[in-house]
Design a protein around this motif. Sequence first.
Motif, PDB file in Angstrom:
ATOM      1  N   GLU A  61       0.895  -1.196  -0.037  1.00 24.53           N
ATOM      2  CA  GLU A  61      -0.369   0.072  -0.223  1.00 24.53           C
ATOM      3  C   GLU A  61       0.763   1.215  -0.223  1.00 24.53           C
ATOM      4  O   GLU A  61       0.339   2.328  -1.376  1.00 24.53           O
ATOM      5  CB  GLU A  61      -1.272   0.418   1.554  1.00 24.53           C
ATOM      6  CG  GLU A  61      -1.813  -0.977   0.927  1.00 24.53           C
ATOM      7  CD  GLU A  61      -2.812  -1.160   2.753  1.00 24.53           C
ATOM      8  OE1 GLU A  61      -2.685  -0.679   3.628  1.00 24.53           O
ATOM      9  OE2 GLU A  61      -3.827  -2.384   2.906  1.00 24.53           O
ATOM     10  N   ALA A  62       2.114   0.992   0.593  1.00 24.96           N
ATOM     11  CA  ALA A  62       2.511   2.104   0.368  1.00 24.96           C
ATOM     12  C   ALA A  62       3.760   2.917  -0.578  1.00 24.96           C
ATOM     13  O   ALA A  62       3.657   3.259  -1.091  1.00 24.96           O
ATOM     14  CB  ALA A  62       4.219   2.455   2.017  1.00 24.96           C
ATOM     15  N   ALA A  63       4.158   1.609  -0.587  1.00 21.31           N
ATOM     16  CA  ALA A  63       4.952   1.663  -1.929  1.00 21.31           C
ATOM     17  C   ALA A  63       3.458   2.272  -3.823  1.00 21.31           C
ATOM     18  O   ALA A  63       4.208   2.867  -3.828  1.00 21.31           O
ATOM     19  CB  ALA A  63       4.915   0.099  -2.855  1.00 21.31           C
ATOM     20  N   SER A  64       2.358   1.326  -3.450  1.00 23.79           N
ATOM     21  CA  SER A  64       1.115   2.262  -4.539  1.00 23.79           C
ATOM     22  C   SER A  64       0.559   3.635  -4.168  1.00 23.79           C
ATOM     23  O   SER A  64       1.323   4.779  -5.357  1.00 23.79           O
ATOM     24  CB  SER A  64      -0.072   1.502  -4.048  1.00 23.79           C
ATOM     25  OG  SER A  64      -0.631   2.379  -5.353  1.00 23.79           O
ATOM     26  N   ARG A  65       1.224   4.574  -3.114  1.00 22.37           N
ATOM     27  CA  ARG A  65       0.967   6.041  -2.647  1.00 22.37           C
ATOM     28  C   ARG A  65       2.230   6.699  -3.113  1.00 22.37           C
ATOM     29  O   ARG A  65       2.110   7.707  -3.346  1.00 22.37           O
ATOM     30  CB  ARG A  65       0.733   5.544  -1.302  1.00 22.37           C
ATOM     31  CG  ARG A  65      -0.766   6.061  -0.952  1.00 22.37           C
ATOM     32  CD  ARG A  65      -1.126   6.073   0.499  1.00 22.37           C
ATOM     33  NE  ARG A  65       0.022   5.831   1.361  1.00 22.37           N
ATOM     34  CZ  ARG A  65      -0.062   4.877   2.603  1.00 22.37           C
ATOM     35  NH1 ARG A  65      -1.249   3.983   1.926  1.00 22.37           N
ATOM     36  NH2 ARG A  65       1.145   4.070   3.093  1.00 22.37           N
ATOM     37  N   SER A  66       3.498   5.683  -3.051  1.00 24.21           N
ATOM     38  CA  SER A  66       4.783   6.648  -2.687  1.00 24.21           C
ATOM     39  C   SER A  66       4.537   6.660  -4.742  1.00 24.21           C
ATOM     40  O   SER A  66       5.218   7.302  -4.967  1.00 24.21           O
ATOM     41  CB  SER A  66       5.787   5.776  -2.427  1.00 24.21           C
ATOM     42  OG  SER A  66       5.670   5.799  -1.068  1.00 24.21           O
TER      43      SER A  66
END
Length: 178
Positions: free
Chosen positions: A164-169
């Motif tokens: 999820e963090a990778a997607s936002r980043s």
Amino acid sequence: MRRAAARGLREAGPEASDSLGALQEALSDPDSEVVRQCAVTLGSIGAAAEPAVPSLVELLKHDELAVRFSAAIAIHRIDPGEDAIHPVLIQAMQTGDGGAILAVAEMGPAAVWAVPTLEKLARHRDPNVRLLAVTALGRIGPNASEAEDVLEAAMDDRHAGVREAASRSLQSVRSSVP
């Protein structure tokens, strides 16, 4: 008592600027916790503590990483353009120190110098470190565009939080050209 005094001044924030001389003097205290607290306090004062920057730069050579780290963060808060802090912050991040990774993330686009270290940390064995690293890359935003491959790989991480963090980043990094 000296530790308590340093903590008390820290809580005063910018109003502690009246104690600038005493804080600078305390940076040579034999108790490293007093030194660390005084560095943090100087950082909380902000730009008004600029006369203390040379003393804080000297602390970047201190034996204890916690003191070096506190001095580096203080310098950044006083003079965000000071590059002498980068090696200390990189060393702290390389230990997997979440606080260091978060501190660098808070620097936002100005922390482009940290991208290579964060790319390595995005592959760390600890999922919490990976999560913080990919989040930090997103906070650096378009200035971290060279990390797109690492973020894309993190989209396949076995931990949902990292994915999820990778997607936002990735969205942040791709949001616009610097």
